[in-house]
Design an enzyme around this catalytic site. Structure first.
Site, PDB file in Angstrom:
ATOM      1  N   GLY A  74       0.852  -1.188   0.000  1.00 32.16           N
ATOM      2  CA  GLY A  74       0.000   0.000   0.000  1.00 32.16           C
ATOM      3  C   GLY A  74       0.885   1.233   0.000  1.00 32.16           C
ATOM      4  O   GLY A  74       2.041   1.173   0.418  1.00 32.16           O
TER       5      GLY A  74
ATOM      6  N   GLN B 222       2.796  10.097   1.580  1.00 29.56           N
ATOM      7  CA  GLN B 222       4.104   9.449   1.770  1.00 29.56           C
ATOM      8  C   GLN B 222       5.103   9.850   0.686  1.00 29.56           C
ATOM      9  O   GLN B 222       6.314   9.689   0.874  1.00 29.56           O
ATOM     10  CB  GLN B 222       3.947   7.923   1.777  1.00 29.56           C
TER      11      GLN B 222
ATOM     12  N   HIS C 185      -3.040   7.466   6.777  1.00 27.49           N
ATOM     13  CA  HIS C 185      -2.025   8.377   6.210  1.00 27.49           C
ATOM     14  C   HIS C 185      -2.674   9.651   5.674  1.00 27.49           C
ATOM     15  O   HIS C 185      -2.098  10.736   5.780  1.00 27.49           O
ATOM     16  CB  HIS C 185      -1.258   7.697   5.061  1.00 27.49           C
TER      17      HIS C 185
ATOM     18  N   HIS D 129      -4.774   1.370   7.276  1.00 22.88           N
ATOM     19  CA  HIS D 129      -3.428   1.952   7.411  1.00 22.88           C
ATOM     20  C   HIS D 129      -3.242   3.103   6.421  1.00 22.88           C
ATOM     21  O   HIS D 129      -2.714   4.164   6.783  1.00 22.88           O
ATOM     22  CB  HIS D 129      -2.382   0.846   7.170  1.00 22.88           C
ATOM     23  N   GLU D 130      -3.714   2.909   5.176  1.00 23.53           N
ATOM     24  CA  GLU D 130      -3.516   3.942   4.134  1.00 23.53           C
ATOM     25  C   GLU D 130      -4.410   5.148   4.365  1.00 23.53           C
ATOM     26  O   GLU D 130      -3.961   6.288   4.220  1.00 23.53           O
ATOM     27  CB  GLU D 130      -3.778   3.357   2.737  1.00 23.53           C
TER      28      GLU D 130
ATOM     29  N   CYS E 205       5.565   0.179   8.191  1.00 22.68           N
ATOM     30  CA  CYS E 205       5.226   1.331   7.336  1.00 22.68           C
ATOM     31  C   CYS E 205       6.454   1.714   6.527  1.00 22.68           C
ATOM     32  O   CYS E 205       7.559   1.799   7.076  1.00 22.68           O
ATOM     33  CB  CYS E 205       4.773   2.514   8.204  1.00 22.68           C
ATOM     34  N   LEU E 206       6.245   1.960   5.253  1.00 24.05           N
ATOM     35  CA  LEU E 206       7.375   2.333   4.399  1.00 24.05           C
ATOM     36  C   LEU E 206       7.968   3.675   4.819  1.00 24.05           C
ATOM     37  O   LEU E 206       9.102   3.999   4.476  1.00 24.05           O
ATOM     38  CB  LEU E 206       6.926   2.383   2.931  1.00 24.05           C
TER      39      LEU E 206
HETATM   40  O1  K2U Z   1       1.584   2.506   3.904  1.00 28.14           O
HETATM   41  C1  K2U Z   1       2.653   1.899   3.924  1.00 28.14           C
HETATM   42  O2  K2U Z   1       3.648   2.351   4.497  1.00 28.14           O
HETATM   43  C2  K2U Z   1       2.735   0.493   3.324  1.00 28.14           C
HETATM   44  C3  K2U Z   1       2.406  -0.474   4.438  1.00 28.14           C
HETATM   45  C4  K2U Z   1       1.016  -0.985   4.245  1.00 28.14           C
HETATM   46  C5  K2U Z   1       0.616  -1.950   5.317  1.00 28.14           C
HETATM   47  C6  K2U Z   1       1.076  -1.869   6.633  1.00 28.14           C
HETATM   48  C7  K2U Z   1       0.659  -2.802   7.571  1.00 28.14           C
HETATM   49  C8  K2U Z   1      -0.201  -3.819   7.222  1.00 28.14           C
HETATM   50  C9  K2U Z   1      -0.654  -3.891   5.934  1.00 28.14           C
HETATM   51  C10 K2U Z   1      -0.251  -2.965   4.983  1.00 28.14           C
HETATM   52  C11 K2U Z   1       3.461  -1.591   4.531  1.00 28.14           C
HETATM   53  O3  K2U Z   1       4.719  -1.113   4.787  1.00 28.14           O
HETATM   54  S1  K2U Z   1       3.634  -2.568   3.130  1.00 28.14           S
HETATM   55  C12 K2U Z   1       4.790  -3.760   3.827  1.00 28.14           C
HETATM   56  C13 K2U Z   1       4.003  -4.907   4.379  1.00 28.14           C
HETATM   57  C14 K2U Z   1       3.743  -5.955   3.514  1.00 28.14           C
HETATM   58  C15 K2U Z   1       2.934  -7.009   3.943  1.00 28.14           C
HETATM   59  C16 K2U Z   1       2.375  -7.007   5.223  1.00 28.14           C
HETATM   60  C17 K2U Z   1       2.631  -5.937   6.088  1.00 28.14           C
HETATM   61  C18 K2U Z   1       3.460  -4.879   5.666  1.00 28.14           C
HETATM   62 ZN    ZN Z   2       2.416   3.459   6.097  1.00 27.27          ZN
END
Ligand code: K2U
Ligand code: ZN
Length: 168
Positions: free
Chosen positions: A45, A50, A140, A136-137, A94-95
């Protein structure tokens, strides 16, 4: 154009994003660049804040960067919890907050209302990893990071770790 993902504590991550007024060719390009940046960063996501754009645009693909078969580009997304669906605890990252993961409580099911890039309405009930990722998105877009949901103790431990890593 390759976008740079902002990292905490960049103040731009705390801005509340404005609604998208119109889907323009530039917005389409931004969405495509966001998807590329998300895949390259192994994310499932990414929200426009971001990459420094305070607008209500997110990209999601829970099939992941290897498969890349489930890309959703969502304009002005709105989430409403599905009554009685309960909540789930998931280990989130979170990225924009590198090298840190923590459990976060989220609604188990949410109704997603949005528009796609062609202006078509999106209206669906989501559960599982998609529901978690969407929450989560959309956080943001409100300037909220997953670390804003953790306990004060965990948050101070996180801040200490960050200070040590930043050599302060
Ligand atoms: O928004 C972001 O920073 C991307 C997030 C999205 C996300 C966070 C937690 C749980 C689900 C989605 C992640 O960094 S993407 C990396 C990731 C991949 C698989 C599962 C959890 C996190
Ligand atoms: Zn995030």
């Amino acid at each position: 154009m390759s976008l740079t993902i902002l990292t905490y504590p960049d103040p731009r991550l705390k801005r509340v994003s404005q609604p998208v007024q119109a889907v323009t060719p530039e917005l389409r390009q931004l969405a495509a660049d966001m998807a590329e940046a998300m895949y390259r960063a192994d994310g499932i996501g990414l929200a426009a804040p971001q990459i420094g754009e305070a607008i209500r645009l997110i990209v999601v693909d829970v099939t992941g960067p290897e498969q890349r078969s489930g890309l959703m580009t969502l304009v002005n997304p709105r989430l409403t919890p599905v009554p009685g669906s309960g909540s789930v605890q998931t280990e989130e990252g979170c990225l924009s907050v590198p090298d840190y993961r923590s459990k976060v409580k989220r609604h188990a099911k949410v109704r997603l209302e949005a528009q796609d890039l062609d202006g078509n309405p999106v209206d669906m009930e989501c559960e599982g990893l998609l529901a978690v990722c969407l929450q989560h998105e959309v956080d943001h877009l409100e300037g909220t990071l997953f670390i804003d949901h953790i306990s004060h103790l965990k948050r101070s431990l996180f801040e200490d770790k960050l200070r040590k890593r930043m050599g302060r």
